[in-house]
Motif scaffolding. Structure first.
Motif, PDB file in Angstrom:
ATOM      1  N   ARG A 140       0.834  -1.207   0.000  1.00 11.10           N
ATOM      2  CA  ARG A 140       0.000   0.000   0.000  1.00 11.10           C
ATOM      3  C   ARG A 140       0.861   1.246   0.000  1.00 11.10           C
ATOM      4  NH1 ARG A 140      -4.347  -2.035   4.345  1.00 11.10           N
ATOM      5  NH2 ARG A 140      -5.995  -2.680   2.905  1.00 11.10           N
ATOM      6  N   GLU A 141       1.917   1.156   0.770  1.00 10.91           N
ATOM      7  CA  GLU A 141       2.797   2.305   0.871  1.00 10.91           C
ATOM      8  C   GLU A 141       3.424   2.599  -0.494  1.00 10.91           C
ATOM      9  OE1 GLU A 141       3.964   5.462   2.226  1.00 10.91           O
ATOM     10  OE2 GLU A 141       2.713   4.133   3.410  1.00 10.91           O
ATOM     11  N   VAL A 142       3.856   1.529  -1.111  1.00 12.22           N
ATOM     12  CA  VAL A 142       4.479   1.671  -2.418  1.00 12.22           C
ATOM     13  C   VAL A 142       3.502   2.205  -3.453  1.00 12.22           C
ATOM     14  CG1 VAL A 142       5.378   0.395  -4.375  1.00 12.22           C
ATOM     15  CG2 VAL A 142       6.238  -0.063  -2.091  1.00 12.22           C
ATOM     16  N   GLU A 143       2.290   1.730  -3.389  1.00  7.16           N
ATOM     17  CA  GLU A 143       1.332   2.180  -4.395  1.00  7.16           C
ATOM     18  C   GLU A 143       1.025   3.662  -4.263  1.00  7.16           C
ATOM     19  OE1 GLU A 143      -1.888  -0.645  -4.588  1.00  7.16           O
ATOM     20  OE2 GLU A 143      -0.536  -2.143  -5.430  1.00  7.16           O
ATOM     21  N   LYS A 144       1.266   4.193  -3.084  1.00  6.78           N
ATOM     22  CA  LYS A 144       1.047   5.633  -2.924  1.00  6.78           C
ATOM     23  C   LYS A 144       2.155   6.354  -3.681  1.00  6.78           C
ATOM     24  CE  LYS A 144      -0.868   5.561   1.743  1.00  6.78           C
ATOM     25  NZ  LYS A 144      -0.491   5.805   3.167  1.00  6.78           N
ATOM     26  N   ARG A 145       3.328   5.763  -3.616  1.00  5.00           N
ATOM     27  CA  ARG A 145       4.462   6.399  -4.261  1.00  5.00           C
ATOM     28  C   ARG A 145       4.728   5.879  -5.673  1.00  5.00           C
ATOM     29  NH1 ARG A 145       5.248   9.432  -0.988  1.00  5.00           N
ATOM     30  NH2 ARG A 145       5.635   9.353   1.242  1.00  5.00           N
ATOM     31  N   SER A 146       3.815   5.087  -6.151  1.00  7.19           N
ATOM     32  CA  SER A 146       4.029   4.561  -7.495  1.00  7.19           C
ATOM     33  C   SER A 146       4.093   5.723  -8.465  1.00  7.19           C
ATOM     34  CB  SER A 146       2.868   3.648  -7.882  1.00  7.19           C
ATOM     35  OG  SER A 146       1.688   4.410  -8.035  1.00  7.19           O
ATOM     36  N   ARG A 147       4.726   5.482  -9.563  1.00 10.83           N
ATOM     37  CA  ARG A 147       4.881   6.572 -10.531  1.00 10.83           C
ATOM     38  C   ARG A 147       3.625   6.741 -11.364  1.00 10.83           C
ATOM     39  NH1 ARG A 147       9.760   5.084 -13.881  1.00 10.83           N
ATOM     40  NH2 ARG A 147       9.005   6.850 -15.080  1.00 10.83           N
ATOM     41  N   LYS A 148       2.721   5.817 -11.234  1.00 10.69           N
ATOM     42  CA  LYS A 148       1.451   5.911 -11.976  1.00 10.69           C
ATOM     43  C   LYS A 148       1.716   6.145 -13.458  1.00 10.69           C
ATOM     44  CE  LYS A 148      -1.059   7.833  -8.059  1.00 10.69           C
ATOM     45  NZ  LYS A 148       0.029   7.601  -7.098  1.00 10.69           N
ATOM     46  N   ILE A 149       2.416   5.236 -14.037  1.00 15.91           N
ATOM     47  CA  ILE A 149       2.737   5.395 -15.445  1.00 15.91           C
ATOM     48  C   ILE A 149       1.750   4.659 -16.342  1.00 15.91           C
ATOM     49  CG2 ILE A 149       5.169   5.627 -14.898  1.00 15.91           C
ATOM     50  CD1 ILE A 149       5.569   2.792 -15.790  1.00 15.91           C
ATOM     51  N   SER A 150       1.756   5.038 -17.577  1.00 17.99           N
ATOM     52  CA  SER A 150       0.824   4.434 -18.518  1.00 17.99           C
ATOM     53  C   SER A 150       1.471   3.231 -19.193  1.00 17.99           C
ATOM     54  CB  SER A 150       0.448   5.454 -19.593  1.00 17.99           C
ATOM     55  OG  SER A 150       1.567   5.680 -20.437  1.00 17.99           O
ATOM     56  N   THR A 155       8.768  -0.054 -19.250  1.00 15.50           N
ATOM     57  CA  THR A 155      10.019  -0.412 -19.908  1.00 15.50           C
ATOM     58  C   THR A 155      10.504  -1.714 -19.288  1.00 15.50           C
ATOM     59  OG1 THR A 155      11.577   0.559 -18.334  1.00 15.50           O
ATOM     60  CG2 THR A 155      10.600   2.031 -19.962  1.00 15.50           C
ATOM     61  N   GLU A 156      11.633  -2.089 -19.767  1.00 14.22           N
ATOM     62  CA  GLU A 156      12.250  -3.328 -19.294  1.00 14.22           C
ATOM     63  C   GLU A 156      12.428  -3.325 -17.789  1.00 14.22           C
ATOM     64  OE1 GLU A 156      12.702  -6.689 -20.743  1.00 14.22           O
ATOM     65  OE2 GLU A 156      12.986  -5.128 -22.247  1.00 14.22           O
ATOM     66  N   ARG A 157      12.604  -2.178 -17.252  1.00 10.75           N
ATOM     67  CA  ARG A 157      12.849  -2.111 -15.810  1.00 10.75           C
ATOM     68  C   ARG A 157      11.906  -1.253 -14.989  1.00 10.75           C
ATOM     69  NH1 ARG A 157      15.872   0.321 -18.950  1.00 10.75           N
ATOM     70  NH2 ARG A 157      17.449  -1.207 -19.485  1.00 10.75           N
ATOM     71  N   THR A 158      10.664  -1.233 -15.383  1.00 13.99           N
ATOM     72  CA  THR A 158       9.679  -0.529 -14.551  1.00 13.99           C
ATOM     73  C   THR A 158       8.694  -1.589 -14.078  1.00 13.99           C
ATOM     74  OG1 THR A 158       8.273  -0.102 -16.488  1.00 13.99           O
ATOM     75  CG2 THR A 158       9.824   1.632 -15.844  1.00 13.99           C
ATOM     76  N   CYS A 159       8.193  -1.387 -12.893  1.00 14.39           N
ATOM     77  CA  CYS A 159       7.241  -2.355 -12.329  1.00 14.39           C
ATOM     78  C   CYS A 159       5.959  -2.312 -13.156  1.00 14.39           C
ATOM     79  CB  CYS A 159       6.931  -1.979 -10.881  1.00 14.39           C
ATOM     80  SG  CYS A 159       5.718  -3.076 -10.127  1.00 14.39           S
ATOM     81  N   LYS A 160       5.540  -3.495 -13.576  1.00 14.69           N
ATOM     82  CA  LYS A 160       4.356  -3.579 -14.423  1.00 14.69           C
ATOM     83  C   LYS A 160       3.099  -3.966 -13.658  1.00 14.69           C
ATOM     84  CE  LYS A 160       7.553  -4.911 -18.026  1.00 14.69           C
ATOM     85  NZ  LYS A 160       8.661  -4.713 -17.067  1.00 14.69           N
ATOM     86  N   TRP A 161       3.128  -3.740 -12.397  1.00 16.19           N
ATOM     87  CA  TRP A 161       1.967  -4.104 -11.590  1.00 16.19           C
ATOM     88  C   TRP A 161       0.828  -3.125 -11.873  1.00 16.19           C
ATOM     89  CZ3 TRP A 161       1.583  -8.255  -8.300  1.00 16.19           C
ATOM     90  CH2 TRP A 161       0.456  -8.309  -7.478  1.00 16.19           C
ATOM     91  N   PRO A 162      -0.306  -3.652 -12.288  1.00 14.54           N
ATOM     92  CA  PRO A 162      -1.441  -2.783 -12.598  1.00 14.54           C
ATOM     93  C   PRO A 162      -2.132  -2.322 -11.322  1.00 14.54           C
ATOM     94  CG  PRO A 162      -2.084  -5.038 -12.863  1.00 14.54           C
ATOM     95  CD  PRO A 162      -0.595  -5.059 -12.572  1.00 14.54           C
ATOM     96  N   ILE A 163      -2.570  -1.098 -11.345  1.00 11.08           N
ATOM     97  CA  ILE A 163      -3.254  -0.547 -10.182  1.00 11.08           C
ATOM     98  C   ILE A 163      -4.527   0.144 -10.663  1.00 11.08           C
ATOM     99  CG2 ILE A 163      -3.121   1.106  -8.306  1.00 11.08           C
ATOM    100  CD1 ILE A 163      -0.068   0.748  -8.351  1.00 11.08           C
ATOM    101  N   GLY A 164      -5.609  -0.222 -10.061  1.00 15.00           N
ATOM    102  CA  GLY A 164      -6.873   0.393 -10.442  1.00 15.00           C
ATOM    103  C   GLY A 164      -7.658  -0.455 -11.424  1.00 15.00           C
ATOM    104  N   ASP A 165      -8.743   0.104 -11.874  1.00 11.81           N
ATOM    105  CA  ASP A 165      -9.597  -0.612 -12.811  1.00 11.81           C
ATOM    106  C   ASP A 165      -9.267  -0.192 -14.230  1.00 11.81           C
ATOM    107  OD1 ASP A 165     -11.611  -1.578 -14.402  1.00 11.81           O
ATOM    108  OD2 ASP A 165     -13.156  -1.293 -12.881  1.00 11.81           O
ATOM    109  N   PRO A 166      -8.833  -1.129 -15.044  1.00  9.81           N
ATOM    110  CA  PRO A 166      -8.446  -0.845 -16.431  1.00  9.81           C
ATOM    111  C   PRO A 166      -9.578  -0.198 -17.236  1.00  9.81           C
ATOM    112  CG  PRO A 166      -8.020  -3.116 -15.835  1.00  9.81           C
ATOM    113  CD  PRO A 166      -8.781  -2.534 -14.712  1.00  9.81           C
ATOM    114  N   ALA A 167     -10.782  -0.385 -16.751  1.00 10.01           N
ATOM    115  CA  ALA A 167     -11.924   0.162 -17.486  1.00 10.01           C
ATOM    116  C   ALA A 167     -12.178   1.630 -17.161  1.00 10.01           C
ATOM    117  CB  ALA A 167     -13.164  -0.673 -17.176  1.00 10.01           C
ATOM    118  N   THR A 168     -11.395   2.149 -16.271  1.00  8.73           N
ATOM    119  CA  THR A 168     -11.615   3.547 -15.905  1.00  8.73           C
ATOM    120  C   THR A 168     -10.374   4.389 -16.145  1.00  8.73           C
ATOM    121  OG1 THR A 168     -10.798   3.385 -13.636  1.00  8.73           O
ATOM    122  CG2 THR A 168     -13.054   2.681 -14.045  1.00  8.73           C
ATOM    123  N   GLU A 169     -10.526   5.657 -15.910  1.00  8.76           N
ATOM    124  CA  GLU A 169      -9.396   6.577 -16.102  1.00  8.76           C
ATOM    125  C   GLU A 169      -8.386   6.303 -14.991  1.00  8.76           C
ATOM    126  OE1 GLU A 169      -9.383   9.262 -18.561  1.00  8.76           O
ATOM    127  OE2 GLU A 169     -10.745   7.682 -19.233  1.00  8.76           O
TER     128      GLU A 169
END
Length: 204
Positions: A140-150, A155-169
């Motif tokens: 949870r702590e990390v997700e607050k500081r996630s970079r929230k990238i699209s 990239t090869e070295r960015t965390c690809k963990w999805p956060i949120g609902d893909p169907a929304t903004e």
DNA sequence: CCCTGATTCGC
DNA sequence: GCGAATCAGG
């Protein structure tokens, strides 16, 4: 590009949020991280607010061997309230990454037993299993500081963990530095890849 | 190698 | 003031 007021404001905001110079540079566009760092120093806001380093990025304890400037008290600039993540709709579906370690996942026999759903926005997960409170807190702590990238920014070295609902903004990827060879950052790797030993079900 | 911030110094 | 080059480090 020049340092317009708007750009400087964004720089200040991001810098105080703990974003790295390279991230800020990317966001601003037209400048390199060196330019950002240079500006940061010229603006005199080197020492960021207190703790707020992006995981991997170390705060770098600077003892400051004494330079030359009288460097007075230097009051910390008022931390701006970030409108970032307010109350999130708290979705929870998500494209499930394909975790799993080598050993057999061994379907949990007991379907009864409401396992701790691990909070709300916990997307993937191999199957229902428990996550240690410590790990959960970490995530949870990390997700607050996630970079929230699209998607495009992965990239090869960015965390690809999805956060949120893909169907929304309100959907993005963690984006923090991924563990070498792994698709996720340290925190997400810990929940995505759980050794069998750690998922021993304690019925009840 | 990837990435960080810190400094220097010519422009 | 600006920022590439360079340094120091994780």
């Amino acid at each position: 590009m020049s340092w317009t007021d708007e750009r400087v404001e964004l720089l200040k905001k991001m810098w105080q949020e703990g974003q790295s110079a390279s991230q800020i540079a990317k966001e601003l566009g037209g400048v390199t991280r060196n330019a950002v760092i240079g500006k940061v120093h010229r603006l005199g806001l080197s020492n960021r607010v207190e703790g707020a380093p992006v995981t991997a990025a170390e705060p770098a304890p600077k003892p400051e061997p004494v330079a030359e400037a009288p460097r007075a008290p230097e009051p910390a600039p008022a931390p701006r309230p970030e409108p970032v993540a307010a109350a999130r709709p708290a979705p929870q579906p998500a494209p499930a990454p394909e975790p799993r370690v080598e050993p057999a996942p061994a379907v949990v026999p007991s379907m009864r037993k409401q396992i701790v759903p691990a909070g709300q926005p916990l997307p993937p997960q191999p199957s229902l299993n428990e996550i240690s409170p410590e790990t959960l807190a970490s995530v949870r702590e990390v997700e607050k500081r996630s970079r929230k990238i699209s998607l495009m920014e992965l990239t090869e070295r960015t965390c690809k963990w999805p956060i949120g609902d893909p169907a929304t903004e309100n959907f993005y990827f963690c984006g923090l530095p991924s563990q070498p060879g792994k698709p996720y950052c340290e925190a997400h790797v810990s929940v995505a890849f759980q050794p069998m030993s750690a998922r021993r079900d304690r019925r009840r």
